[in-house]
Design a protein around this motif. Structure first.
Motif, PDB file in Angstrom:
ATOM      1  N   ASP A   1       0.737  -1.225   0.089  1.00 19.84           N
ATOM      2  CA  ASP A   1       0.001  -0.049   0.118  1.00 19.84           C
ATOM      3  C   ASP A   1       1.026   1.362   0.024  1.00 19.84           C
ATOM      4  N   LEU A   2       1.627   1.147  -1.095  1.00 19.17           N
ATOM      5  CA  LEU A   2       2.780   2.285  -1.181  1.00 19.17           C
ATOM      6  C   LEU A   2       2.594   2.972  -2.071  1.00 19.17           C
ATOM      7  N   ARG A   3       1.496   2.952  -3.167  1.00 17.14           N
ATOM      8  CA  ARG A   3       1.369   3.376  -4.427  1.00 17.14           C
ATOM      9  C   ARG A   3       1.313   4.891  -4.317  1.00 17.14           C
TER      10      ARG A   3
ATOM     11  N   ALA B   1       4.413   8.480   4.620  1.00 10.36           N
ATOM     12  CA  ALA B   1       5.791   8.605   4.223  1.00 10.36           C
ATOM     13  C   ALA B   1       5.884  10.185   3.851  1.00 10.36           C
ATOM     14  N   ARG B   2       5.211  10.736   3.146  1.00  9.26           N
ATOM     15  CA  ARG B   2       5.301  12.131   2.510  1.00  9.26           C
ATOM     16  C   ARG B   2       5.034  13.133   3.747  1.00  9.26           C
ATOM     17  N   PHE B   3       4.019  12.872   4.804  1.00 12.51           N
ATOM     18  CA  PHE B   3       3.700  13.513   5.784  1.00 12.51           C
ATOM     19  C   PHE B   3       5.037  13.682   6.819  1.00 12.51           C
ATOM     20  N   CYS B   4       5.562  12.424   6.963  1.00  8.81           N
ATOM     21  CA  CYS B   4       6.686  12.285   7.820  1.00  8.81           C
ATOM     22  C   CYS B   4       7.932  13.161   7.354  1.00  8.81           C
ATOM     23  N   GLU B   5       8.119  13.137   5.774  1.00  6.43           N
ATOM     24  CA  GLU B   5       9.279  13.792   5.272  1.00  6.43           C
ATOM     25  C   GLU B   5       8.749  15.415   5.270  1.00  6.43           C
TER      26      GLU B   5
ATOM     27  N   LYS C   1      14.022   1.537  -1.138  1.00  6.21           N
ATOM     28  CA  LYS C   1      14.383   2.956  -1.040  1.00  6.21           C
ATOM     29  C   LYS C   1      14.005   3.610   0.292  1.00  6.21           C
ATOM     30  N   LEU C   2      12.888   3.418   0.621  1.00  4.96           N
ATOM     31  CA  LEU C   2      12.315   4.079   1.984  1.00  4.96           C
ATOM     32  C   LEU C   2      12.748   3.248   3.252  1.00  4.96           C
ATOM     33  N   GLY C   3      13.770   2.356   3.318  1.00  8.94           N
ATOM     34  CA  GLY C   3      14.168   1.434   4.365  1.00  8.94           C
ATOM     35  C   GLY C   3      12.991   0.541   4.991  1.00  8.94           C
TER      36      GLY C   3
END
Length: 341
Positions: free
Chosen positions: A170-172, A193-197, A225-227
């Motif tokens: 669910d990383l689309r 991930a975007r929020f955290c960035e 790539k995102l670990g």
């Protein structure tokens, strides 16, 4: 927000006194909150599944899970409250997720642990918005009491561990178009991930139970790539379980808080037929349970549970057989509630 307590019905054994209680006899509506406990919230929504070209029907999951949970035996010491459902009836998924986030944040502020019944896995982006808002508020409160001579010392950023039991990453990426990007049940962890960035927070994501046949090479490449810590379904066996638990414990040790999310499609279709995307292989319940218990047992140095919120996604009553998937979801909720309080 509506709280329909009429769904909480079941057997009663008054001859056994308080030791014979079941959930339907103990749970209270959210407006009767007195002490900190467990707050149940529903996210009646399958707009994200529809956008992701999946089988709809998860909208009816919250009420069906409650009905299955109502008759389970009460083995708890702290109160449980029903905070009702956020419903997405107009296609405005983003607003529904925002409203869910507000309810999750409010419950956390009131010192509850939270369990959310989805809905499609788009529930995760709503849930995480609530966790993020709560921790940002805590951060701002801490900043307001910092002494002038300590202003040059930045506060540590919160390290949130997201642990997802799921056949899918669910990383689309949300498809671009119109005035804004639209998420779906396939995008929540990319949105997180975007929020955290944007906040300058680490993105700590673990996904267990993946079907390699259901995730493209592009998704595995993005996860690397995102670990992301991940294990495929074929790696989750009794023989390998100690190694997986060790990896999970190492992941948990790096985190201050945990968010547990369970996509019911991680289980085999024979165990969980009522899901949006049934798993041809899946992971057996007796493998998943000790892993979930590892997450639920994690504590902070002060002795508090690290898990703030747990949610369940993708249960689809429309395709269930004899309510067996509803019973599975209810048992998971029962286990989570007992461990957290």
């Amino acid at each position: 927000m509506s709280v329909d307590m009429s769904v909480w019905q079941g057997r009663s054994d008054p001859e056994d006194g308080n030791l014979g209680l079941r959930w339907h006899e103990v749970i209270k509506p959210a407006d009767e909150v007195n002490d900190a406990g467990i707050m149940l919230l529903g996210f009646a929504c399958d707009e994200g599944v529809s956008r992701n070209k999946g089988r709809t029907g998860a909208y009816d999951a919250p009420i069906t899970i409650r009905k299955a949970l109502a008759n389970l035996a009460w083995h708890h010491t702290e109160p449980v409250y029903d905070g009702g459902d956020i419903s997405c009836n107009d296609g405005n998924l983003e607003l529904a997720q925002k409203r869910l986030g507000e309810d999750v944040c409010r419950a956390l502020r009131q010192k509850h642990k939270v369990i959310v019944f989805g809905g499609g896995h788009e529930v995760a982006w709503g849930t995480f918005q609530g966790i993020g808002s709560h921790l940002l508020q805590k951060q701002h409160a801490q900043e307001s009491v910092i002494e002038p001579d300590e202003l040059d010392t930045p506060l540590p950023v919160p390290k949130i561990g997201i642990i997802n039991f799921d056949a899918h990453f669910d990383l689309r990426n949300p498809p671009s178009g119109g005035s804004a990007e639209q998420g779906s049940s396939g995008t929540p962890f990319q949105q997180i991930a975007r929020f955290c960035e944007l906040q300058g927070w680490p993105f700590n994501y673990a996904c267990l139970g993946l079907s390699r046949a259901a995730n493209t090479q592009a998704l595995y490449k993005k996860a690397d790539k995102l670990g992301v810590l991940y294990f495929d379904d074929c790696e989750l066996t009794h023989q390998r379980l100690p190694l997986v638990i060790e990896s999970l414990e190492h992941f948990i040790a790096q985190c201050d808080y945990l968010y547990l999310t369970i996509d019911i499609d991680v289980f085999p279709a024979s165990t969980a037929p009522g899901v949006s995307a049934p798993a041809a292989r899946g992971v057996p319940q007796d493998i998943i349970e000790p892993l979930i218990n590892t997450v639920l047992a994690a504590e902070t140095p002060s002795g508090d549970k690290k898990v703030l919120v747990a949610d369940m996604a993708e249960y689809n009553p429309r395709f269930d057989i004899d309510n067996q998937t509803a019973r599975l979801a209810a048992r998971l909720a029962w286990t989570i509630a007992r461990a957290l309080r």
